[in-house]
Design an enzyme around this catalytic site. Structure first.
Site, PDB file in Angstrom:
ATOM      1  N   CYS A 196     -25.952   4.397   8.986  1.00 42.40           N
ATOM      2  CA  CYS A 196     -25.210   5.151   9.756  1.00 42.40           C
ATOM      3  C   CYS A 196     -25.913   5.787  10.816  1.00 42.40           C
ATOM      4  CB  CYS A 196     -24.375   6.356   9.209  1.00 42.40           C
ATOM      5  SG  CYS A 196     -23.957   5.662   7.327  1.00 42.40           S
TER       6      CYS A 196
ATOM      7  N   CYS B 126     -18.996  -2.028   8.463  1.00 45.94           N
ATOM      8  CA  CYS B 126     -18.441  -1.003   8.170  1.00 45.94           C
ATOM      9  C   CYS B 126     -17.260  -0.870   9.133  1.00 45.94           C
ATOM     10  CB  CYS B 126     -18.844   0.185   7.830  1.00 45.94           C
ATOM     11  SG  CYS B 126     -19.957   1.022   9.117  1.00 45.94           S
TER      12      CYS B 126
HETATM   13 FE1  FES Z   1     -20.052   2.883   8.829  1.00 46.28          FE
HETATM   14 FE2  FES Z   1     -21.166   5.165   8.214  1.00 46.28          FE
HETATM   15  S1  FES Z   1     -20.351   3.855   6.831  1.00 46.28           S
HETATM   16  S2  FES Z   1     -21.577   4.193  10.027  1.00 46.28           S
END
Ligand code: FES
Length: 153
Positions: A108, A39
């Site tokens: 996360c 991400c």
């Molecule tokens: Fe990247 Fe939550 S989507 S840490």
């Protein structure tokens, strides 16, 4: 409480909206920076240590709301605690303290566990303190992982 936020507990929303211990510690005794390659989110943890106790903890998170809430909660859980206790902090404990996270957001909270370990590891290295690598599994782990519940690997 808004309908679109119903996936998240009140605690998550509270720590997301009012994160605790945000910022930088100048002259920190240890700094840990970790990221999730998938991400692109990044978390940086700063610690102050006195006599083996975490006297101060601050963080900067460039990431999603769950990552911000996780790092905020993690700092509250380890501040004032011995290093040994900070190293035992798991993403599961952070998630539980937050009242849960949606399954696809569990990774996360892993950033928080990794960032704390990375900061403590940095402190040990700076001070030439011998350490047991097995205590830093999460920070030293090079591969991307989500630590979902019941992870097998
Ligand atoms: Fe990247 Fe939550 S989507 S840490």
């Amino acid at each position: 409480m808004e309908a679109e936020m119903s996936l998240y507990s009140e605690k998550v929303m509270d720590h997301f909206r009012h994160p605790r211990n945000v910022g930088v510690i100048e002259n920190a005794d240890g700094v840990g920076e970790v990221g999730n390659a998938k991400c692109g989110d990044i978390m940086k943890m700063y610690i102050k240590v006195e006599n083996g106790i975490l006297t101060d903890v601050k963080f900067e998170t460039f990431g999603c709301g769950s990552a911000i809430a996780s790092s905020s909660m993690a700092t509250e859980m380890i501040k004032g605690k011995p290093l040994s206790e900070a190293l035992e902090l798991t993403n599961r404990a952070v998630t539980e303290a937050l009242g849960g996270l949606p399954a696809y957001k569990l990774h996360c909270s892993v950033l928080a566990e990794q960032a704390v370990q990375a900061a403590v590891l940095d402190y040990y290295k700076r001070n030439n303190i011998p350490y047991d690598e097995s205590q830093f599994k999460c920070a030293l782990c090079a591969h991307e992982h989500d630590h979902p519940e019941g992870e097998e690997e």
